[in-house]
Design a protein around this motif. Sequence first.
Motif, PDB file in Angstrom:
ATOM      1  N   MET A 206       4.244  -8.974  -4.361  1.00  0.00           N
ATOM      2  CA  MET A 206       4.536  -9.958  -5.416  1.00  0.00           C
ATOM      3  C   MET A 206       6.007  -9.902  -5.789  1.00  0.00           C
ATOM      4  O   MET A 206       6.694  -8.908  -5.519  1.00  0.00           O
ATOM      5  CB  MET A 206       3.681  -9.708  -6.666  1.00  0.00           C
ATOM      6  CG  MET A 206       4.065  -8.450  -7.445  1.00  0.00           C
ATOM      7  SD  MET A 206       3.203  -8.296  -9.031  1.00  0.00           S
ATOM      8  CE  MET A 206       1.503  -8.132  -8.474  1.00  0.00           C
ATOM      9  N   GLY A 207       6.453 -10.991  -6.434  1.00  0.00           N
ATOM     10  CA  GLY A 207       7.760 -11.032  -7.059  1.00  0.00           C
ATOM     11  C   GLY A 207       7.575 -11.100  -8.569  1.00  0.00           C
ATOM     12  O   GLY A 207       6.692 -11.804  -9.068  1.00  0.00           O
TER      13      GLY A 207
ATOM     14  N   LEU B 132       8.109  -6.433  -5.239  1.00  0.00           N
ATOM     15  CA  LEU B 132       7.224  -5.276  -5.145  1.00  0.00           C
ATOM     16  C   LEU B 132       6.645  -5.167  -3.742  1.00  0.00           C
ATOM     17  O   LEU B 132       6.196  -6.165  -3.159  1.00  0.00           O
ATOM     18  CB  LEU B 132       6.096  -5.384  -6.168  1.00  0.00           C
ATOM     19  CG  LEU B 132       5.151  -4.201  -6.297  1.00  0.00           C
ATOM     20  CD1 LEU B 132       5.910  -2.948  -6.747  1.00  0.00           C
ATOM     21  CD2 LEU B 132       4.019  -4.523  -7.274  1.00  0.00           C
ATOM     22  N   TYR B 133       6.665  -3.920  -3.187  1.00  0.00           N
ATOM     23  CA  TYR B 133       6.152  -3.644  -1.839  1.00  0.00           C
ATOM     24  C   TYR B 133       5.127  -2.529  -1.910  1.00  0.00           C
ATOM     25  O   TYR B 133       5.123  -1.700  -2.839  1.00  0.00           O
ATOM     26  CB  TYR B 133       7.293  -3.203  -0.905  1.00  0.00           C
ATOM     27  CG  TYR B 133       8.346  -4.266  -0.644  1.00  0.00           C
ATOM     28  CD1 TYR B 133       8.252  -5.106   0.452  1.00  0.00           C
ATOM     29  CD2 TYR B 133       9.439  -4.382  -1.493  1.00  0.00           C
ATOM     30  CE1 TYR B 133       9.225  -6.051   0.693  1.00  0.00           C
ATOM     31  CE2 TYR B 133      10.414  -5.329  -1.255  1.00  0.00           C
ATOM     32  CZ  TYR B 133      10.302  -6.167  -0.169  1.00  0.00           C
ATOM     33  OH  TYR B 133      11.263  -7.106   0.066  1.00  0.00           O
TER      34      TYR B 133
ATOM     35  N   THR C 115      -4.181  -3.578  -4.451  1.00  0.00           N
ATOM     36  CA  THR C 115      -3.920  -4.636  -5.432  1.00  0.00           C
ATOM     37  C   THR C 115      -2.981  -4.085  -6.493  1.00  0.00           C
ATOM     38  O   THR C 115      -3.117  -2.936  -6.911  1.00  0.00           O
ATOM     39  CB  THR C 115      -5.219  -5.121  -6.096  1.00  0.00           C
ATOM     40  OG1 THR C 115      -5.880  -4.021  -6.725  1.00  0.00           O
ATOM     41  CG2 THR C 115      -6.143  -5.776  -5.077  1.00  0.00           C
ATOM     42  N   CYS C 116      -2.015  -4.923  -6.911  1.00  0.00           N
ATOM     43  CA  CYS C 116      -1.007  -4.490  -7.887  1.00  0.00           C
ATOM     44  C   CYS C 116      -0.925  -5.493  -9.024  1.00  0.00           C
ATOM     45  O   CYS C 116      -1.174  -6.694  -8.844  1.00  0.00           O
ATOM     46  CB  CYS C 116       0.348  -4.343  -7.222  1.00  0.00           C
ATOM     47  SG  CYS C 116       0.447  -3.049  -5.960  1.00  0.00           S
ATOM     48  N   THR C 117      -0.543  -5.001 -10.187  1.00  0.00           N
ATOM     49  CA  THR C 117      -0.302  -5.835 -11.360  1.00  0.00           C
ATOM     50  C   THR C 117       1.029  -5.436 -11.984  1.00  0.00           C
ATOM     51  O   THR C 117       1.494  -4.308 -11.802  1.00  0.00           O
ATOM     52  CB  THR C 117      -1.421  -5.672 -12.400  1.00  0.00           C
ATOM     53  OG1 THR C 117      -1.497  -4.295 -12.805  1.00  0.00           O
ATOM     54  CG2 THR C 117      -2.773  -6.125 -11.834  1.00  0.00           C
TER      55      THR C 117
ATOM     56  N   CYS D 288      -0.696  -0.108  -9.327  1.00  0.00           N
ATOM     57  CA  CYS D 288      -1.259  -0.449  -8.025  1.00  0.00           C
ATOM     58  C   CYS D 288      -2.509   0.399  -7.780  1.00  0.00           C
ATOM     59  O   CYS D 288      -2.537   1.594  -8.109  1.00  0.00           O
ATOM     60  CB  CYS D 288      -0.255  -0.209  -6.910  1.00  0.00           C
ATOM     61  SG  CYS D 288       1.176  -1.306  -6.948  1.00  0.00           S
ATOM     62  N   GLU D 289      -3.536  -0.184  -7.201  1.00  0.00           N
ATOM     63  CA  GLU D 289      -4.759   0.503  -6.795  1.00  0.00           C
ATOM     64  C   GLU D 289      -4.891   0.384  -5.284  1.00  0.00           C
ATOM     65  O   GLU D 289      -4.783  -0.697  -4.727  1.00  0.00           O
ATOM     66  CB  GLU D 289      -5.975  -0.112  -7.473  1.00  0.00           C
ATOM     67  CG  GLU D 289      -5.981   0.031  -8.997  1.00  0.00           C
ATOM     68  CD  GLU D 289      -7.213  -0.595  -9.626  1.00  0.00           C
ATOM     69  OE1 GLU D 289      -8.035  -1.186  -8.867  1.00  0.00           O
ATOM     70  OE2 GLU D 289      -7.348  -0.523 -10.863  1.00  0.00           O
ATOM     71  N   GLY D 290      -5.127   1.498  -4.649  1.00  0.00           N
ATOM     72  CA  GLY D 290      -5.271   1.527  -3.200  1.00  0.00           C
ATOM     73  C   GLY D 290      -4.127   2.207  -2.511  1.00  0.00           C
ATOM     74  O   GLY D 290      -4.168   2.402  -1.288  1.00  0.00           O
ATOM     75  N   THR D 291      -3.072   2.545  -3.227  1.00  0.00           N
ATOM     76  CA  THR D 291      -1.928   3.265  -2.665  1.00  0.00           C
ATOM     77  C   THR D 291      -1.292   4.108  -3.755  1.00  0.00           C
ATOM     78  O   THR D 291      -1.381   3.786  -4.943  1.00  0.00           O
ATOM     79  CB  THR D 291      -0.884   2.300  -2.078  1.00  0.00           C
ATOM     80  OG1 THR D 291       0.154   3.058  -1.485  1.00  0.00           O
ATOM     81  CG2 THR D 291      -0.316   1.402  -3.149  1.00  0.00           C
ATOM     82  N   ASP D 292      -0.662   5.208  -3.353  1.00  0.00           N
ATOM     83  CA  ASP D 292       0.055   6.044  -4.305  1.00  0.00           C
ATOM     84  C   ASP D 292       1.565   6.005  -4.078  1.00  0.00           C
ATOM     85  O   ASP D 292       2.295   6.836  -4.602  1.00  0.00           O
ATOM     86  CB  ASP D 292      -0.434   7.495  -4.222  1.00  0.00           C
ATOM     87  CG  ASP D 292      -0.308   8.072  -2.821  1.00  0.00           C
ATOM     88  OD1 ASP D 292       0.134   7.315  -1.910  1.00  0.00           O
ATOM     89  OD2 ASP D 292      -0.624   9.251  -2.628  1.00  0.00           O
TER      90      ASP D 292
END
Length: 269
Positions: free
Chosen positions: A203-204, A160-161, A171-173, A217-221
């Motif tokens: 993350m992988g 994930l990028y 931040t991503c989940t 993800c929060e902070g990017t679209d």
Amino acid sequence: MADGESTTPAPRRRPTYGRPAPTTPGPTDGSPGAADGSYGAGGGAYGAADGASGNSAPQWGSSFGSAAPGSDRSPSADGSVLASGPLPAQPPNSAPPRKRRGLLPLLIGLALLVLIAPITAIGGLVWGFSSLGGDASDGPTVIEGSTGELEMSANQMLILYVPAEDADATTCTAEGTSANAVTTVPTSGEVTFGDGVAYSQTMGVAALEDTTLTITCEGTDAPAYLGPYNLLSVAAPMLIGPIIGIVAGLIGLVLTIVGIILLARSRQA
């Protein structure tokens, strides 16, 4: 006994040492020696004595132990004759040369240490990343919005990028349909893909079973991902290659040390 015959027996001819035997015929009148009263030429007489008989004790003269003219022998201190001149030719040494011990382990150890170990380690990494080469040149798959879903099979993985300019505030989940369906590993690093956009790894994600993966993800679209890839085809070469390289390097190092020691001992012997 007839008149005119000598009553003195003819003396026994005695050998001389270091001289050839006399060639002059002995006296026929029964006298004990030759005209000069000696056997053979030389300094002193061997058999001359009282003039009456040749049976008296021998007088050791200079002729005993002396060398004949032209001979290559010389008398030693005790009177014995020593041979002089060049020694007889010695037979050639036909023994095979001694084999050097330790040369084979040294060569094998150097081959493992210098060639096999680095080639195996680097080859494993290249093989693992080769499956990512096509997607890396085309760029990752962008998720429209901040959330996306995709189907993953067991033993698949993705990376994930997020855009590099949003990396610090994002931040991503990643979640599967069940609590233990997926596992995540934090990653980092910035890369620019073939489309010219710079991304940062976040993350992988690996699927332990067939599941629907949800990425938030929060902070990017505009999060993006590479994959999914078969976990074994990517991770196995990355792990097995370096492990084999390390083991081969250790074995090569041990063989190199053993070969050097054995080679040094064989040279000393």
